[in-house]
Write a protein that holds these residues in place. Structure first.
Motif, PDB file in Angstrom:
ATOM      1  N   GLY A 271       4.502  -1.896  10.642  1.00 34.44           N
ATOM      2  CA  GLY A 271       3.468  -1.389  11.326  1.00 34.44           C
ATOM      3  C   GLY A 271       2.811  -2.209  12.618  1.00 34.44           C
ATOM      4  N   THR A 272       2.096  -1.583  13.249  1.00 36.40           N
ATOM      5  CA  THR A 272       1.381  -2.458  14.489  1.00 36.40           C
ATOM      6  C   THR A 272       0.129  -3.157  14.076  1.00 36.40           C
ATOM      7  OG1 THR A 272       0.246  -0.375  14.864  1.00 36.40           O
ATOM      8  CG2 THR A 272       2.431  -0.780  16.263  1.00 36.40           C
ATOM      9  N   GLN A 273      -0.944  -3.480  14.868  1.00 37.52           N
ATOM     10  CA  GLN A 273      -1.890  -4.208  14.528  1.00 37.52           C
ATOM     11  C   GLN A 273      -2.750  -3.115  13.775  1.00 37.52           C
ATOM     12  OE1 GLN A 273      -4.684  -4.641  17.626  1.00 37.52           O
ATOM     13  NE2 GLN A 273      -3.853  -2.924  18.993  1.00 37.52           N
ATOM     14  N   ILE A 274      -2.514  -1.928  13.844  1.00 40.64           N
ATOM     15  CA  ILE A 274      -3.345  -0.837  13.051  1.00 40.64           C
ATOM     16  C   ILE A 274      -3.682  -1.318  11.630  1.00 40.64           C
ATOM     17  CG2 ILE A 274      -2.903   1.233  11.827  1.00 40.64           C
ATOM     18  CD1 ILE A 274      -2.930   2.706  14.087  1.00 40.64           C
ATOM     19  N   LEU A 275      -2.428  -2.033  11.140  1.00 38.88           N
ATOM     20  CA  LEU A 275      -2.513  -2.433   9.881  1.00 38.88           C
ATOM     21  C   LEU A 275      -2.943  -3.978   9.724  1.00 38.88           C
ATOM     22  CD1 LEU A 275       0.950  -1.573   8.291  1.00 38.88           C
ATOM     23  CD2 LEU A 275      -1.330  -0.830   7.608  1.00 38.88           C
ATOM     24  N   ALA A 276      -3.259  -4.647  10.678  1.00 44.27           N
ATOM     25  CA  ALA A 276      -3.583  -6.108  10.503  1.00 44.27           C
ATOM     26  C   ALA A 276      -4.940  -6.217  10.434  1.00 44.27           C
ATOM     27  CB  ALA A 276      -3.153  -6.771  11.779  1.00 44.27           C
ATOM     28  N   LYS A 277      -5.761  -5.477  10.830  1.00 37.62           N
ATOM     29  CA  LYS A 277      -7.247  -5.589  10.879  1.00 37.62           C
ATOM     30  C   LYS A 277      -7.954  -5.301   9.434  1.00 37.62           C
ATOM     31  CE  LYS A 277      -7.651  -4.507  15.620  1.00 37.62           C
ATOM     32  NZ  LYS A 277      -8.383  -3.587  16.604  1.00 37.62           N
ATOM     33  N   GLY A 278      -8.707  -6.399   8.867  1.00 34.45           N
ATOM     34  CA  GLY A 278      -9.357  -6.112   7.576  1.00 34.45           C
ATOM     35  C   GLY A 278      -9.065  -5.454   6.359  1.00 34.45           C
ATOM     36  N   HIS A 279      -7.725  -4.809   6.315  1.00 32.62           N
ATOM     37  CA  HIS A 279      -7.638  -3.912   4.925  1.00 32.62           C
ATOM     38  C   HIS A 279      -7.119  -4.851   4.068  1.00 32.62           C
ATOM     39  CE1 HIS A 279      -7.652  -0.480   7.583  1.00 32.62           C
ATOM     40  NE2 HIS A 279      -6.961  -1.071   8.310  1.00 32.62           N
ATOM     41  N   ASP A 280      -7.567  -4.154   2.763  1.00 29.89           N
ATOM     42  CA  ASP A 280      -7.440  -5.326   1.594  1.00 29.89           C
ATOM     43  C   ASP A 280      -6.290  -4.506   0.682  1.00 29.89           C
ATOM     44  OD1 ASP A 280      -8.005  -7.113  -0.110  1.00 29.89           O
ATOM     45  OD2 ASP A 280      -9.775  -6.670  -0.614  1.00 29.89           O
ATOM     46  N   PHE A 281      -4.994  -5.102   0.710  1.00 28.24           N
ATOM     47  CA  PHE A 281      -3.951  -4.476   0.019  1.00 28.24           C
ATOM     48  C   PHE A 281      -3.374  -5.381  -1.114  1.00 28.24           C
ATOM     49  CE2 PHE A 281      -2.792  -2.292   4.064  1.00 28.24           C
ATOM     50  CZ  PHE A 281      -3.590  -0.872   3.869  1.00 28.24           C
ATOM     51  N   PRO A 282      -4.123  -5.350  -2.097  1.00 25.03           N
ATOM     52  CA  PRO A 282      -4.098  -6.363  -3.382  1.00 25.03           C
ATOM     53  C   PRO A 282      -2.591  -6.802  -3.684  1.00 25.03           C
ATOM     54  CG  PRO A 282      -5.700  -4.744  -4.006  1.00 25.03           C
ATOM     55  CD  PRO A 282      -5.203  -4.267  -2.872  1.00 25.03           C
ATOM     56  N   ARG A 283      -1.486  -5.605  -3.344  1.00 25.03           N
ATOM     57  CA  ARG A 283      -0.264  -5.928  -4.124  1.00 25.03           C
ATOM     58  C   ARG A 283       0.692  -6.763  -2.811  1.00 25.03           C
ATOM     59  NH1 ARG A 283       0.836  -1.159  -8.102  1.00 25.03           N
ATOM     60  NH2 ARG A 283      -0.996  -0.536  -8.307  1.00 25.03           N
ATOM     61  N   LEU A 284       0.269  -6.852  -1.789  1.00 31.72           N
ATOM     62  CA  LEU A 284       0.957  -7.324  -0.627  1.00 31.72           C
ATOM     63  C   LEU A 284       1.049  -8.670  -0.670  1.00 31.72           C
ATOM     64  CD1 LEU A 284       2.061  -5.978   2.102  1.00 31.72           C
ATOM     65  CD2 LEU A 284       0.209  -6.830   3.020  1.00 31.72           C
ATOM     66  N   THR A 285       2.431  -9.012  -0.835  1.00 31.99           N
ATOM     67  CA  THR A 285       2.563 -10.621  -0.891  1.00 31.99           C
ATOM     68  C   THR A 285       3.345 -11.107   0.227  1.00 31.99           C
ATOM     69  OG1 THR A 285       4.262 -10.246  -2.513  1.00 31.99           O
ATOM     70  CG2 THR A 285       2.097 -10.653  -3.419  1.00 31.99           C
ATOM     71  N   LEU A 286       4.032 -10.516   1.014  1.00 30.45           N
ATOM     72  CA  LEU A 286       4.754 -10.884   1.904  1.00 30.45           C
ATOM     73  C   LEU A 286       4.587 -10.085   3.171  1.00 30.45           C
ATOM     74  CD1 LEU A 286       7.324 -12.618   3.023  1.00 30.45           C
ATOM     75  CD2 LEU A 286       8.761 -10.437   2.288  1.00 30.45           C
ATOM     76  N   VAL A 287       4.417 -11.168   4.249  1.00 27.22           N
ATOM     77  CA  VAL A 287       4.201 -10.409   5.775  1.00 27.22           C
ATOM     78  C   VAL A 287       5.283 -11.347   6.741  1.00 27.22           C
ATOM     79  CG1 VAL A 287       2.955 -10.423   7.883  1.00 27.22           C
ATOM     80  CG2 VAL A 287       1.735 -10.121   5.444  1.00 27.22           C
ATOM     81  N   GLY A 288       6.149 -10.255   7.148  1.00 29.26           N
ATOM     82  CA  GLY A 288       7.044 -10.884   8.206  1.00 29.26           C
ATOM     83  C   GLY A 288       6.461 -10.510   9.691  1.00 29.26           C
ATOM     84  N   VAL A 289       6.708 -11.381  10.667  1.00 24.66           N
ATOM     85  CA  VAL A 289       6.210 -11.316  12.174  1.00 24.66           C
ATOM     86  C   VAL A 289       7.264 -10.985  12.841  1.00 24.66           C
ATOM     87  CG1 VAL A 289       4.690 -11.721  13.861  1.00 24.66           C
ATOM     88  CG2 VAL A 289       3.682 -11.891  11.380  1.00 24.66           C
ATOM     89  N   VAL A 290       7.415  -9.913  13.781  1.00 22.29           N
ATOM     90  CA  VAL A 290       8.610  -9.589  14.627  1.00 22.29           C
ATOM     91  C   VAL A 290       8.288  -9.596  16.093  1.00 22.29           C
ATOM     92  CG1 VAL A 290      10.620  -8.381  14.968  1.00 22.29           C
ATOM     93  CG2 VAL A 290       9.776  -9.007  12.793  1.00 22.29           C
ATOM     94  N   GLY A 291       8.814 -10.283  17.018  1.00 19.05           N
ATOM     95  CA  GLY A 291       8.633 -10.224  18.507  1.00 19.05           C
ATOM     96  C   GLY A 291       7.269 -10.594  18.760  1.00 19.05           C
TER      97      GLY A 291
END
Ligand code: ADP
Ligand code: ZN
Length: 726
Positions: A536-556
């Motif tokens: 996803g794009t920055q739509i997903l970056a802002k403020g959301h609370d996703f408790p099961r999310l443990t890995l973020v990869g940043v591309v580009g």
């Protein structure tokens, strides 16, 4: 008093006089009412802003008011004053400014009736039915979950219209006519015990709620800033006052609404944002004006909500560029919020993990008071951020070996991952392998972006909306060897699906959540664990609370480091801190991998240490040396015209006027905008700046008056005060 002074939505910077018919006397208590007038050959709604004994015009030239709206209460004087401030500061016509603050429904010839239902509530039969729903009835369960906490505004259920209609028919829910303040069906959520930083912040702010103070709540992602807002709101509501809460992104309002409602089921909560239908927005605005709202939650336009008992303003993620309106009245909702709080004599809380450099400097200089939340709330720790050097670990199809391995491992543990890339579409460019030609938009100075659609590929312009099929051969050299170059969300999604066929992958960008209610479904799916990898794009970056999310990869991400816009670095840092902040918000620690060819860049080095103050110190030192904001104040005169020559000629004339007036103000040369042509209009700009805000303001006031006399046929110009974009 026989003359009504009326503000109208026109480009002329003044009010207009009308005769008050004897049959329809008006007094000072009517100031702020809507009045109908004829203007030229049109009829318009305007706002009564003053009364007078006489006009500068002879009486025979004055027309009478056509009618007065006595149903709608007058706009509060504080709102008229707020519009006056905005009009003066942004050098925008007062009438146009004031009318732009009203919901669009109120500008139509026939005033719409308020919508039939303000909100919906469960009936006793509905409460019983809600407890017996099968786990597979997802839409019904979502509806029930919303309504269990008490009546919900129609606007917030817009993604569930079919189910709603069905339940109405079956008598499981009933329409509520007024903003709800009613018994709820369950006990409010118990508030957690505040951490030390939180308690100190709440205590400090509550010690001074009866006069203006601007607070910067500087808290890392997940530090519990929202919990601080909740406590402040509770105190404010307890004293019979209203709280105004601004968020940067429409998609964040449902999440916060839910959180507020769980905690304060009895509070009357109203949302205001551009995602509402005209009727919904009108109803919600009306609820504010009628005093029927306790908490107003909204995006930037909500800063102008008509509130009489304002007790607190919160601006969450105050650094976010979307607080700045980019057309019409080009206001910054954050700055207007601070002004409004001062006017109302109430505190304003600006919250961020990565404050705007303007705000940071204001705090350093003592204009704002800073409160720190340096740690994550509860047991959660900040995620570990690692840089992947793409010069040695070369990405294939955008993904490095290190990121692929991490995704694989996370997948095998059943944890969620997010791959962040701030580019929607399939690939940012279509490139000719033979001659290197890149397909551009015929109407804009921009590349066309390749999108994958049902029928195949299409090229799309992200600026003017043009779409067309990809050419069969290179328009430049005729070669047939065209290829998609670079990565977008769609292409990454495709690559990941090939690499991890067993994974459930969900793409989230503006295209995929365009339909109303889609984003809520995405959020639910992520919470329910129905997704393994998000792209996803920055739509997903802002403020959301996703408790099961443990890995973020940043591309580009590197692109922003090379941008000609001096604010690009600041935006990148904020965005990366924010997207990194999505990882590890539950119990499990999070990891972030950032792919970059510049691992030694100071921005990335500060990022790895989660060290915003270090980043800010370095960025501010650069800004000071280069005489950029926040060390100077800027205003940009923007023009678009049919040709470069016309735009440039106007700006040369404007510059000549400016040089006559400028004292302590620097006037630069006209220059093409960074995006120099959009939809066949040439865009140019002229920058002015000063170390002193008041000097710049005095200059702008005089300059704008003279600019209005310049011949400007076929072109549009607008003054952008405190511009964010180049
Ligand atoms: P922020 O807005 O700073 O990103 P949130 O307010 O969303 O942070 O809080 C992050 C998480 O921590 C949320 O799940 C919230 O419920 C939890 N939380 C906040 N304050 C506390 C506290 N004092 N004790 C325990 N958990 C808390
Ligand atoms: Zn275009």
């Amino acid at each position: 008093m026989s003359i009504a002074q009326v503000a109208l939505d026109t480009p002329l910077p003044r009010t207009f006089d009308y005769l008050i018919p004897a049959a329809c006397p008006l007094g000072t208590e009517d100031i702020g009412r809507r009045v109908r007038v004829s203007f030229g050959r049109r009829e318009l709604w305007g706002i009564l802003v003053g009364l007078a004994d006489r006009s500068e015009l002879p009486p025979e030239q004055l027309k009478p008011l056509l009618s007065v709206d006595r149903v709608l209460p007058p706009l509060p004087a504080s709102l008229l004053a707020l519009a006056r401030f905005a009009a003066d500061y942004y050098h925008y016509p007062y009438g146009a400014c004031l009318l732009s603050l009203l919901p669009p429904a109120l500008k139509r010839p026939v005033t719409p009736r308020p919508p039939p239902a303000y909100a919906y509530a469960l009936t006793p039969a509905g409460i019983a039915a809600a407890q017996r729903l099968s786990p597979r009835a997802t839409a019904q369960r979502r509806l029930a979950a919303h309504l269990m906490a008490g009546p919900v505004a129609a606007a917030e259920l817009s993604g569930l219209k079919t189910t709603l209609r069905d339940w109405l028919k079956r008598g499981l829910i009933a329409a509520v006519k007024t903003p709800p303040r009613s018994p709820c069906h369950f006990t409010p959520e118990v508030a957690p015990t505040l951490g030390r930083g939180q308690a100190e912040a709440v205590g400090a702010i509550l010690a001074k709620t009866d006069h203006f103070a601007a607070w910067l709540l500087f808290g890392v992602t997940g530090s519990g800033k929202t919990e601080v807002y909740l406590r402040l709101i509770e105190a404010v509501l307890g004293r019979g006052r209203q709280a105004l809460v601004l968020v940067p992104e429409i998609h964040l309002t449902p999440q916060l609404t839910e959180r507020f409602r769980r905690r304060y089921p009895a509070a009357r909560l109203v949302s205001l944002h551009s995602g509402l239908s005209d009727g919904e927005r009108y109803a919600n605005w009306l609820a504010c004006l009628n005093g029927g709202a306790d908490i107003v939650l909204g995006t930037r336009l909500a800063v102008f909500a008509p509130l009489q008992r304002l007790g607190l303003i919160v601006v969450d993620e105050e650094h976010d560029p979307s607080y700045k309106q980019m057309e019409g009245l080009r206001y910054s909702a954050r700055d207007v919020a601070v002004w409004r709080a001062r006017q109302a004599g109430v505190p304003v809380v600006l919250g961020s993990a990565t404050p705007a450099l303007e705000t940071w400097l204001n705090a350093q200089q003592g204009r704002y008071r800073r409160l720190d939340l340096p740690e994550r709330a509860g047991a959660a720790a900040l995620p570990e951020i690692r840089l992947v050097d793409t010069r040695t670990d070369r990405p294939r199809q955008g993904l490095s070996a290190a990121l692929l391995a991490a995704l694989e491992e996370n997948l095998s543990r059943g944890a969620q991952s997010l791959v962040f890339i701030n580019r929607r579409g399939y690939a940012p460019t279509l490139l000719c392998n033979a001659c290197g030609h890149v397909t551009t938009c015929p109407r804009c100075a921009a590349h066309l972006v390749l999108h994958r659609q049902k029928g195949g590929f299409r090229l799309q312009c992200h600026h003017c909306g043009l779409t067309r099929p990809p050419p069969p051969s290179c328009p430049e050299c005729g070669a047939l060897d065209l290829r998609a170059s670079g990565q977008g969300t769609q292409r990454l999604e495709e690559t990941l699906a090939e690499r991890f066929p067993e994974a459930r992958i969900l793409r989230v960008d503006r295209d995929s959540v365009a339909r109303k209610g889609r984003f809520a479904a995405v959020r639910d799916a992520v919470h329910e664990g129905e997704v393994d990898i998000l792209v996803g794009t920055q739509i997903l970056a802002k403020g959301h609370d996703f408790p099961r999310l443990t890995l973020v990869g940043v591309v580009g991400a590197d692109g922003a480091l090379l941008s000609a816009d001096y604010r690009a670095g600041e935006r990148l840092f904020a965005q990366l801190m924010q997207v990194a902040g999505r990882a590890g918000r539950g119990g499990d620690p999070g990891r972030v991998l950032v792919q970059t060819a510049y691992p030694h860049h100071p921005l990335y080095q500060a990022l790895v240490r989660h060290d915003y103050p270090a980043y800010a110190a370095q960025a501010l030192a650069e800004r000071r040396a280069a005489e950029f904001p926040p060390y100077v104040r800027q205003a940009m005169l923007r023009v678009d015209a049919r040709s470069d020559e016309a735009a440039q000629a106007f700006l040369e004339a404007a510059r000549a006027l400016a040089l006559e007036l400028a004292q302590g103000v620097t006037v630069f040369d006209p220059a093409p905008a960074l995006l120099a042509r959009v939809a066949n209009r040439s865009r140019w700009q002229l920058l002015t700046q000063s170390r002193s805000r008041s000097r710049l303001q005095a200059f702008l006031a005089a300059w704008v008056q003279r600019l209005r006399d310049l011949p400007a046929s076929g072109l549009n110009w607008i003054l952008d005060v405190d511009p964010l974009e180049f």
